[in-house]
Design a protein around this motif. Structure first.
Motif, PDB file in Angstrom:
ATOM      1  N   ASP A   1      -1.450   8.263  -6.473  1.00 24.23           N
ATOM      2  CA  ASP A   1      -2.029   8.037  -5.155  1.00 24.23           C
ATOM      3  C   ASP A   1      -1.229   8.818  -4.125  1.00 24.23           C
TER       4      ASP A   1
ATOM      5  N   SER B   1       0.829  -1.193   0.000  1.00 29.45           N
ATOM      6  CA  SER B   1       0.000   0.000   0.000  1.00 29.45           C
ATOM      7  C   SER B   1       0.862   1.240   0.000  1.00 29.45           C
TER       8      SER B   1
ATOM      9  N   THR C   1      -7.055  -3.937 -11.549  1.00 33.95           N
ATOM     10  CA  THR C   1      -6.656  -3.666 -10.162  1.00 33.95           C
ATOM     11  C   THR C   1      -5.142  -3.595 -10.022  1.00 33.95           C
TER      12      THR C   1
ATOM     13  N   ASP D   1     -14.255   6.103  -1.425  1.00 32.83           N
ATOM     14  CA  ASP D   1     -13.223   5.522  -2.286  1.00 32.83           C
ATOM     15  C   ASP D   1     -13.051   4.021  -2.085  1.00 32.83           C
ATOM     16  N   GLN D   2     -13.831   3.404  -1.203  1.00 33.63           N
ATOM     17  CA  GLN D   2     -13.769   1.957  -1.003  1.00 33.63           C
ATOM     18  C   GLN D   2     -14.915   1.227  -1.701  1.00 33.63           C
TER      19      GLN D   2
ATOM     20  N   HIS E   1      -6.889   9.321  -2.072  1.00 29.74           N
ATOM     21  CA  HIS E   1      -6.879   8.280  -3.090  1.00 29.74           C
ATOM     22  C   HIS E   1      -7.812   8.686  -4.223  1.00 29.74           C
TER      23      HIS E   1
ATOM     24  N   ARG F   1      -3.173  -0.398  -9.006  1.00 21.86           N
ATOM     25  CA  ARG F   1      -2.852  -0.620  -7.591  1.00 21.86           C
ATOM     26  C   ARG F   1      -4.012  -0.169  -6.703  1.00 21.86           C
ATOM     27  N   LYS F   2      -5.218  -0.222  -7.232  1.00 25.90           N
ATOM     28  CA  LYS F   2      -6.412   0.105  -6.475  1.00 25.90           C
ATOM     29  C   LYS F   2      -7.609  -0.576  -7.118  1.00 25.90           C
ATOM     30  N   LYS F   3      -8.624  -0.831  -6.329  1.00 21.57           N
ATOM     31  CA  LYS F   3      -9.851  -1.447  -6.827  1.00 21.57           C
ATOM     32  C   LYS F   3     -10.656  -0.412  -7.596  1.00 21.57           C
TER      33      LYS F   3
END
Length: 451
Positions: free
Chosen positions: A375, A21, A413, A169-170, A380, A417-419
């Motif tokens: 990021d 992360s 992803t 952001d999730q 994010h 490096r993020k969903k």
């Protein structure tokens, strides 16, 4: 697209290897398959016919996966799908070589923000990208181009936080590409484009079915913003932007806690857009203004906080601030429309033509100057993942939509490096598993923190 081994369920993903992360650097070099991903450009190092080149991230289709292996004096980076092929060097060139060859041992050192340097043992030379040739991977001095992510091929996950703590952001939202081009709400294009709607169902039906983000193309006609595809020439009675926004506002006011995002492919002058938004009853009641709340510094709020305050609608424009200033127009954020490039990252929109093979590579719509990997520890950017082709052909869309989960998890992803926060598709109601089902799967987990 080469199929990947089953990693589509969350149970399988929970057994996957961990993600690095932002802001965290593991003490030990990973001992599992990774993408060697440039910090500055977001491109991956790929084994390419004896050389190593920077390519758009493309999952397991392009010899981009490497396994760090500890050896005397450092580490080798062994190509994951080619026997006895290692990352090597020849002078200042990055090459591939047999893993027993000289020049295949590297010093891999953890750095800031989850990045690493890949250096020549005993020398001040590092594997680096190029400022003048985006495709180049070579040896050079330090700097941002010499920083690399060792991005896991398979990301570990953690359960989605509870409803009262999960952040904007999730969460992942089902998004309709050219939502207005549906053949149900009104005219959207002249012949023959009018024969190929991107959606089959109108905006109200989309809202009721669970669509929560809408891509709309607005043009100025007779002083108001209207929705057309490519242009409004020859389009009789196009739907006004205000009409569809009113549908969304009415939906949100009747359903507290729901959240909608609008993405404008924006061709209207700012005064025309401002006037059209002003005609939407109740818009300002639900409009969310992250620019006025310090989100770019402190991060996104929780969904529960937005629901409690009745802030339910976020509007982005694909125009740039500099373009509006250069045109002598008011900046759009003065009336609540945010410049998307300041708040999101987005992959290139096309997977190819309407029929035939598809291109699953995932790379920035806006080039290497704003890679998908952008990021920070505090903020994010939201990730908009496009999954559609140049032309909407029914049978192709059905097949592509059924592969959405695979591409989201195993291609896009790791590329970002993020969903993904937004999954944009044509004809959202077709495909197996359906796009709505895929969104449901993505909303059961978040990416796990660093090792």
């Amino acid at each position: 697209m080469r199929p990947l081994r089953a990693l589509c369920g969350t149970a399988a993903l929970a057994l996957a290897l961990p993600v690095l992360s932002p802001g965290q650097a593991a003490a030990a070099v990973p001992a599992f398959s990774v993408y060697l991903q440039n910090y500055a450009t977001g491109l991956n190092a790929a084994a390419a016919g004896g050389t190593v080149a920077a390519h758009n991230p493309k999952g397991n289709e392009d010899h981009q996966q490497w396994v760090p292996v500890a050896v005397d004096g450092g580490h080798q980076l062994r190509n994951a799908d080619q026997s006895n092929v290692c990352l090597g060097r020849n002078g200042t060139s990055a090459v591939t070589a047999g893993c027993g060859s000289a020049g295949t041992t590297w010093t891999i050192t953890a750095g800031a923000d989850g990045t690493w340097t890949v250096g020549v043992p005993g020398a001040s030379q590092y594997l680096t990208g190029s400022g003048s040739d985006a495709a180049a991977v070579q040896l050079g001095s330090g700097g941002d181009l010499a920083r690399w992510y060792l991005t896991p091929v398979a990301h570990a996950t953690a359960p989605m936080p509870s409803a009262d703590t999960r952040r904007l952001d999730q969460v992942t939202f089902l998004t309709t590409h050219n939502a207005y081009a549906n053949g149900a709400d009104g005219n959207f294009a002249s012949f023959p484009v009018s024969l190929f709607p991107n959606q089959n169902l109108g905006i109200n039906r989309q809202l009721n079915d669970g669509v929560r983000a809408f891509m709309l193309d607005d043009y100025a006609v007779s002083g108001r913003a209207v929705l057309c595809h490519n242009s409004c020439d020859g389009v009789s009675n196009p739907v006004p932007l205000a009409t569809d926004l009113q549908r969304m506002v009415d939906f949100l006011k009747a359903r507290p806690g729901q959240f909608v995002t609008v993405f404008l492919e924006d061709y209207a002058p700012s005064d025309v857009l401002k006037s059209s938004l002003a005609s939407v009853s109740g818009l300002n009641d639900v409009l969310y203004r992250p620019d006025q709340e310090g989100v770019a510094v402190k991060g996104w709020p929780t969904m529960a906080d937005l629901a409690a305050r009745g802030k339910q609608l976020l509007i982005f424009s694909d125009r740039t601030r500099s373009a509006d200033i250069g045109a002598g127009w008011a900046t759009r954020d003065t009336f609540g429309v945010l410049y998307q490039r300041e708040w999101t990252v987005e992959n290139y929109w096309s997977m190819g033509g309407g029929i035939g093979s598809s291109d699953w590579s995932c790379y920035s719509r806006w080039g290497t100057g704003r890679p998908l990997t952008v990021d920070s520890a505090a903020f994010h950017p939201l990730f908009v993942m496009n999954h559609f082709r140049d032309y909407p052909i029914g049978s192709t869309i059905e097949t592509d939509n059924g592969k959405l989960l695979n591409r989201a998890q195993n291609f896009c992803t790791p590329a970002a490096r993020k969903k993904p926060n937004y999954l944009a598709v044509d004809r959202y109601e077709v495909g197996s598993p359906s796009p709505l089902s895929t969104v449901g799967t993505l909303n059961t987990y978040v990416l796990a923190p660093g090792q």
